[in-house]
Scaffold this active site. Sequence first.
Site, PDB file in Angstrom:
ATOM      1  N   MET A  29     -12.165   4.370  -1.240  1.00 57.75           N
ATOM      2  CA  MET A  29     -12.870   4.650   0.010  1.00 57.75           C
ATOM      3  C   MET A  29     -13.481   6.041  -0.099  1.00 57.75           C
ATOM      4  O   MET A  29     -13.080   6.985   0.595  1.00 57.75           O
ATOM      5  CB  MET A  29     -11.892   4.543   1.198  1.00 57.75           C
ATOM      6  CG  MET A  29     -11.470   3.128   1.483  1.00 57.75           C
ATOM      7  SD  MET A  29     -10.056   3.015   2.615  1.00 57.75           S
ATOM      8  CE  MET A  29      -8.713   3.040   1.417  1.00 57.75           C
ATOM      9  N   HIS A  44      -0.933  -1.363  -4.448  1.00 60.63           N
ATOM     10  CA  HIS A  44      -2.230  -1.053  -3.831  1.00 60.63           C
ATOM     11  C   HIS A  44      -2.329   0.449  -3.584  1.00 60.63           C
ATOM     12  O   HIS A  44      -1.472   1.031  -2.908  1.00 60.63           O
ATOM     13  CB  HIS A  44      -2.381  -1.810  -2.511  1.00 60.63           C
ATOM     14  CG  HIS A  44      -3.757  -1.757  -1.945  1.00 60.63           C
ATOM     15  ND1 HIS A  44      -4.795  -2.553  -2.401  1.00 60.63           N
ATOM     16  CD2 HIS A  44      -4.294  -0.980  -0.969  1.00 60.63           C
ATOM     17  CE1 HIS A  44      -5.897  -2.284  -1.711  1.00 60.63           C
ATOM     18  NE2 HIS A  44      -5.624  -1.328  -0.836  1.00 60.63           N
ATOM     19  N   ASP A  53      -6.476  -6.750   3.895  1.00 58.34           N
ATOM     20  CA  ASP A  53      -5.814  -5.455   4.074  1.00 58.34           C
ATOM     21  C   ASP A  53      -6.014  -4.981   5.505  1.00 58.34           C
ATOM     22  O   ASP A  53      -7.155  -4.823   5.962  1.00 58.34           O
ATOM     23  CB  ASP A  53      -6.417  -4.442   3.091  1.00 58.34           C
ATOM     24  CG  ASP A  53      -5.770  -3.068   3.179  1.00 58.34           C
ATOM     25  OD1 ASP A  53      -4.816  -2.889   3.958  1.00 58.34           O
ATOM     26  OD2 ASP A  53      -6.237  -2.164   2.461  1.00 58.34           O
ATOM     27  N   SER A 112       0.845  -1.196   0.000  1.00 57.77           N
ATOM     28  CA  SER A 112       0.000   0.000   0.000  1.00 57.77           C
ATOM     29  C   SER A 112       0.875   1.239   0.000  1.00 57.77           C
ATOM     30  O   SER A 112       1.655   1.458   0.939  1.00 57.77           O
ATOM     31  CB  SER A 112      -0.911   0.013   1.225  1.00 57.77           C
ATOM     32  OG  SER A 112      -1.515   1.294   1.357  1.00 57.77           O
ATOM     33  N   HIS A 126      -8.224   0.919  -4.406  1.00 61.08           N
ATOM     34  CA  HIS A 126      -9.261   0.735  -3.386  1.00 61.08           C
ATOM     35  C   HIS A 126      -9.906   2.088  -3.130  1.00 61.08           C
ATOM     36  O   HIS A 126      -9.293   2.982  -2.546  1.00 61.08           O
ATOM     37  CB  HIS A 126      -8.604   0.166  -2.119  1.00 61.08           C
ATOM     38  CG  HIS A 126      -9.521   0.040  -0.958  1.00 61.08           C
ATOM     39  ND1 HIS A 126      -9.057  -0.228   0.320  1.00 61.08           N
ATOM     40  CD2 HIS A 126     -10.881   0.148  -0.836  1.00 61.08           C
ATOM     41  CE1 HIS A 126     -10.077  -0.275   1.158  1.00 61.08           C
ATOM     42  NE2 HIS A 126     -11.188  -0.048   0.476  1.00 61.08           N
ATOM     43  N   MET A 181      -8.864   7.936  -0.441  1.00 58.61           N
ATOM     44  CA  MET A 181      -9.739   8.324   0.669  1.00 58.61           C
ATOM     45  C   MET A 181     -10.190   9.768   0.487  1.00 58.61           C
ATOM     46  O   MET A 181      -9.419  10.610   0.018  1.00 58.61           O
ATOM     47  CB  MET A 181      -8.998   8.181   2.000  1.00 58.61           C
ATOM     48  CG  MET A 181      -8.377   6.822   2.218  1.00 58.61           C
ATOM     49  SD  MET A 181      -7.540   6.741   3.827  1.00 58.61           S
ATOM     50  CE  MET A 181      -6.751   5.139   3.712  1.00 58.61           C
ATOM     51  N   MET A 210     -11.331  -6.198   4.914  1.00 61.94           N
ATOM     52  CA  MET A 210     -10.615  -5.246   5.745  1.00 61.94           C
ATOM     53  C   MET A 210     -10.418  -5.842   7.131  1.00 61.94           C
ATOM     54  O   MET A 210     -11.387  -6.138   7.833  1.00 61.94           O
ATOM     55  CB  MET A 210     -11.381  -3.925   5.841  1.00 61.94           C
ATOM     56  CG  MET A 210     -11.461  -3.132   4.546  1.00 61.94           C
ATOM     57  SD  MET A 210      -9.848  -2.690   3.861  1.00 61.94           S
ATOM     58  CE  MET A 210      -9.160  -1.687   5.199  1.00 61.94           C
ATOM     59  N   ASP A 244      -4.612   3.363  -2.054  1.00 66.58           N
ATOM     60  CA  ASP A 244      -5.722   3.704  -1.160  1.00 66.58           C
ATOM     61  C   ASP A 244      -6.210   5.120  -1.455  1.00 66.58           C
ATOM     62  O   ASP A 244      -5.474   6.085  -1.258  1.00 66.58           O
ATOM     63  CB  ASP A 244      -5.277   3.614   0.298  1.00 66.58           C
ATOM     64  CG  ASP A 244      -5.081   2.175   0.751  1.00 66.58           C
ATOM     65  OD1 ASP A 244      -6.034   1.383   0.602  1.00 66.58           O
ATOM     66  OD2 ASP A 244      -3.991   1.846   1.255  1.00 66.58           O
TER      67      ASP A 244
END
Length: 220
Positions: free
Chosen positions: A70, A35, A177, A10, A68, A39, A139, A37
């Site tokens: 979010m 990966h 994760d 990540s 991913h 957000m 998660m 992330d």
Amino acid sequence: MATAPLIAPSILSADFAKLGDEIRAIDAAGCDWIHVDVMDGHFVPNITIGPAVVKALRPHTDKPFDVHLMISPVDTYLDAFAEAGADIITVHPEAGPHIHRTLQHIRSLGKKAGVVLNPATHENTLDYIIDDVDLVLVMSVNPGFGGQSFIDSQLRKIEAIRRKITDTGRDIHLEVDGGVDAQTAPLAIGAGADVLVAGTATFRGGPGKYAENIKALKGL
């Protein structure tokens, strides 16, 4: 001997001042995926990066970008992340409002579609969408921040999801994760995971340690 898991570092734990260098370093160190992330400070209590950064990072590696999301509402941004270079786009049912439609749209963009289950999201959420996913992400921490501790109760969920995947007869990745390190990785793999996201455990010690860290996560 069991197949070693895929490792998806990540970049949330990377040095953001030199992300391109960090991407090249983990690529050279033997990672399998990258990966990413994403957000928004709304769906989760943190803000990270958007499609422009993903696009800027894309030329630095040929490894798959495992993005991913979010963010909520999520549908508005699917096309932008696909165009930026995401290979896998993973979304939360809670970011909807219509997860089945969202997964269909991701696949229509020529991308692999993933669904994410938060710690309190039941595995039965998958029952009516599992034929539309290429990846399930469990998660093992609450999403929003790196460096959290692994939630052991998620091992039962991973086992249950592995059974569901086996029943489909399809090649669906099961990714974990959160709090993944050399100690918790074997637990996740033993429960049925085949992809591990690891931020802190990959980037700890700087570039000279990345290959050693990845091997430890793979159990090599």
